[in-house]
Design an enzyme around this catalytic site. Structure first.
Site, mmCIF file in Angstrom:
data_model
loop_
_atom_site.group_PDB
_atom_site.id
_atom_site.type_symbol
_atom_site.label_atom_id
_atom_site.label_comp_id
_atom_site.label_asym_id
_atom_site.label_seq_id
_atom_site.Cartn_x
_atom_site.Cartn_y
_atom_site.Cartn_z
ATOM 1 N N GLU A 157 35.771 51.552 41.003
ATOM 2 C CA GLU A 157 35.903 51.354 42.450
ATOM 3 C C GLU A 157 36.757 52.457 43.056
ATOM 4 O OE1 GLU A 157 37.337 47.362 43.171
ATOM 5 O OE2 GLU A 157 35.582 46.455 42.214
ATOM 6 N N HIS A 179 34.904 44.802 47.313
ATOM 7 C CA HIS A 179 35.950 43.992 46.677
ATOM 8 C C HIS A 179 36.802 43.252 47.723
ATOM 9 C CE1 HIS A 179 38.394 43.659 42.724
ATOM 10 N NE2 HIS A 179 38.518 42.571 43.447
HETATM 11 N N1 NAD Z 1 36.400 39.430 44.470
HETATM 12 C C1 NAD Z 1 37.661 39.197 44.693
HETATM 13 O O1 NAD Z 1 38.235 39.682 45.663
HETATM 14 C C2 NAD Z 1 38.421 38.309 43.760
HETATM 15 C C3 NAD Z 1 39.512 37.576 44.243
HETATM 16 C C4 NAD Z 1 40.170 36.698 43.376
HETATM 17 C C5 NAD Z 1 39.767 36.626 42.041
HETATM 18 N N2 NAD Z 1 38.733 37.387 41.596
HETATM 19 C C6 NAD Z 1 38.286 37.315 40.199
HETATM 20 O O2 NAD Z 1 37.539 36.116 40.033
HETATM 21 C C7 NAD Z 1 37.600 35.693 38.673
HETATM 22 C C8 NAD Z 1 37.895 34.205 38.590
HETATM 23 O O3 NAD Z 1 39.170 33.916 39.157
HETATM 24 P P1 NAD Z 1 39.856 32.478 38.927
HETATM 25 O O4 NAD Z 1 41.119 32.466 39.704
HETATM 26 O O5 NAD Z 1 38.866 31.409 39.108
HETATM 27 O O6 NAD Z 1 40.198 32.614 37.366
HETATM 28 P P2 NAD Z 1 40.513 31.438 36.345
HETATM 29 O O7 NAD Z 1 41.290 32.095 35.252
HETATM 30 O O8 NAD Z 1 41.071 30.250 37.059
HETATM 31 O O9 NAD Z 1 39.060 31.028 35.789
HETATM 32 C C9 NAD Z 1 38.315 31.789 34.910
HETATM 33 C C10 NAD Z 1 37.457 30.826 34.090
HETATM 34 O O10 NAD Z 1 36.486 31.572 33.355
HETATM 35 C C11 NAD Z 1 36.386 31.003 32.057
HETATM 36 N N3 NAD Z 1 35.806 32.023 31.196
HETATM 37 C C12 NAD Z 1 36.380 33.158 30.734
HETATM 38 N N4 NAD Z 1 35.506 33.871 30.002
HETATM 39 C C13 NAD Z 1 34.341 33.165 30.027
HETATM 40 C C14 NAD Z 1 33.058 33.397 29.463
HETATM 41 N N5 NAD Z 1 32.797 34.510 28.767
HETATM 42 N N6 NAD Z 1 32.098 32.462 29.654
HETATM 43 C C15 NAD Z 1 32.355 31.330 30.366
HETATM 44 N N7 NAD Z 1 33.568 31.057 30.923
HETATM 45 C C16 NAD Z 1 34.534 31.987 30.758
HETATM 46 C C17 NAD Z 1 37.789 30.595 31.716
HETATM 47 O O11 NAD Z 1 37.835 29.634 30.685
HETATM 48 C C18 NAD Z 1 38.271 30.027 33.062
HETATM 49 O O12 NAD Z 1 37.965 28.666 33.190
HETATM 50 C C19 NAD Z 1 38.643 36.581 38.001
HETATM 51 O O13 NAD Z 1 38.002 37.574 37.250
HETATM 52 C C20 NAD Z 1 39.386 37.191 39.174
HETATM 53 O O14 NAD Z 1 39.922 38.460 38.860
HETATM 54 C C21 NAD Z 1 38.036 38.220 42.442
#
Ligand code: NAD
Length: 413
Positions: A259, A282
């Protein structure tokens, strides 16, 4: 007086919270490089940053007054967490202050893609009245497959059901299914049954390349695909091929393998110019509401750590939820080796301290013992504790008025 330095245009609510708690707060709009940061941290107890300031081992070792760093963001990659722990610097972030913003964008995109809104919108901007129902569907009654049922995935599940969608989810950990959502045993089952597939896994290294040609091939023809998690999780070339081949009905992508660094930079991707593909820079978590919530959350954690020693939700220190007990408190961060608690209490016993409560937590190589003492006057105990070989950081906290409804005195040992 406690001093805080807030960089990178942290939301003003953070300044308000810290000032109201008696901090002297300096704010600066941009990030600082290593040398500038070291200079700026002279005499500073609390540092607030967003994603661009790198807090390196050198910064931490050169800033003896620094007690805590707040990242007014979700990620903490910009901080050397191991070094922060070894210097007794608490690190706090905002793990779910922007969850709702991501969920709302994902929902909007599921609807937009399912109605082929981007195609209709583009045609009309190009001067073509493309009035047709072809390929446009309601989301009601369709199936949403959520990969990763954490903060974002589970909240999306609730709102999608409220729109009348059926929800399936797949997670590698045991998760409580909310509402009528159904857990599936395999990723393949989710892909084969879903009309919209959305990825919300975390950024663990094993998730690199999680979704590629094989997974796209398993999806139902015409299904739509969303990634608002991490760029490295998806093979974008395979996504492009599946869109061009017409196997997928559309896609929304908010995160990319690489990015641009800042707003206004140019951007290139295999996904540019594809039909019914929504690209966003993003911004899943980027709303004014989320910025304010992050400011409030992280500033509150920093204030509590400095005032009460509470480390709840710290990303690197052992977590202890501590309230104000009306008595003084000695907070001792130490290397987690056998015998520290006995040695600490030996010092208190020798100095006639009347312990009102005590709590201990450990996390990896770090231990944290917090002792409430009615009369924390100079009897020399703190000098001895400071001199212990295992001591990383010792803080003597003033008596604070007791919380009216908060937790009672530290207890538990
Ligand atoms: N686009 C954006 O601006 C933005 C903003 C916030 C968060 N995010 C991203 O969104 C994602 C989720 O955030 P969150 O707060 O819900 O995280 P979180 O840690 O609460 O949830 C992640 C979930 O994914 C599961 N997981 C991990 N690897 C897996 C796999 N291979 N298969 C199935 N399940 C799997 C974990 O067990 C967990 O339950 C993160 O990667 C975070 O960086 C993006």
């Amino acid at each position: 007086m406690l001093r805080a330095l807030l960089l990178e245009n942290v939301h003003p609510v953070a300044t308000e919270i810290l000032r109201a708690s008696g901090f002297e707060v300096e704010t600066r709009p941009g990030a600082l490089d290593e040398a500038e940061l070291i200079e700026a941290l002279d005499g500073v107890h609390v540092l607030g940053i967003r994603s661009k300031t790198m807090v390196t081992r050198k910064v931490l070792e050169s800033s003896p007054h620094l007690l805590a760093v707040g990242t007014f963001s979700i990620g903490t990659n910009q901080i050397d967490l191991a070094a922060a722990s070894s210097y007794g610097v608490g690190v706090f972030n905002a793990p779910y202050s922007n969850t709702r913003s991501v969920v709302e964008l994902a929902l909007a995109e599921v609807i937009a893609l399912t109605r082929r809104l981007t195609v209709r919108d583009k045609a009309l901007h190009d001067g073509v009245w493309d009035k047709t129902a072809e390929g446009a569907h309601e989301v009601r009654g369709r199936t949403l497959g959520i990969i990763g049922y954490g903060n974002i995935g589970s909240q999306l599940s609730v709102l999608a059901e409220n729109l009348g969608m059926r929800v399936l989810f797949y997670d590698v950990s045991e998760k409580l299914a909310l509402g009528n959502a159904q857990r599936v045993a395999t990723l393949d089952e989710l892909l084969e049954r879903s009309d919209a597939v959305t990825i919300h896994v975390d950024g663990r290294a094993g998730n690199a390349g999680l979704f590629g040609a094989e997974e796209f091939a398993r999806m139902k023809p015409g299904a739509v695909f969303l990634n608002l998690s991490r760029g490295f999780v998806v093979d974008v070339e395979a996504l492009r091929e599946n869109i061009l081949a017409g196997h997928l009905g559309g896609a929304a992508v908010d995160v990319f393998p690489s990015e641009p660094k800042k707003r206004g930079d140019s951007f290139d991707s295999e996904l540019r110019g594809l039909p019914n593909v929504i690209l966003t820079p993003h911004v899943g978590g980027s709303t004014e509401e989320a910025q304010e919530a992050i400011g409030e959350f992280v500033a509150g954690k920093l204030r509590d750590y400095l005032q009460t020693g509470s480390t709840m939700l710290s990303v690197n220190l052992p977590n202890l939820q501590l309230g104000r007990t009306g008595v003084g408190r000695i907070a001792h961060l130490h290397r987690n080796v056998p015998g520290v608690l006995a040695a600490v209490n030996q010092v208190f016993a020798e100095h006639g301290a009347n312990i009102e409560g005590q709590m201990l937590a450990t996390r990896g190589e770090i231990g944290y013992v917090v002792t409430d003492i009615a009369d924390v006057t100079e009897r020399g105990a703190s000098v001895k504790l400071q001199a212990m070989e295992s001591t990383i950081r010792l803080r003597v906290l003033d008596e604070l008025p007791r919380d009216e409804y908060g937790p009672g005195p530290a207890a538990g040992l």
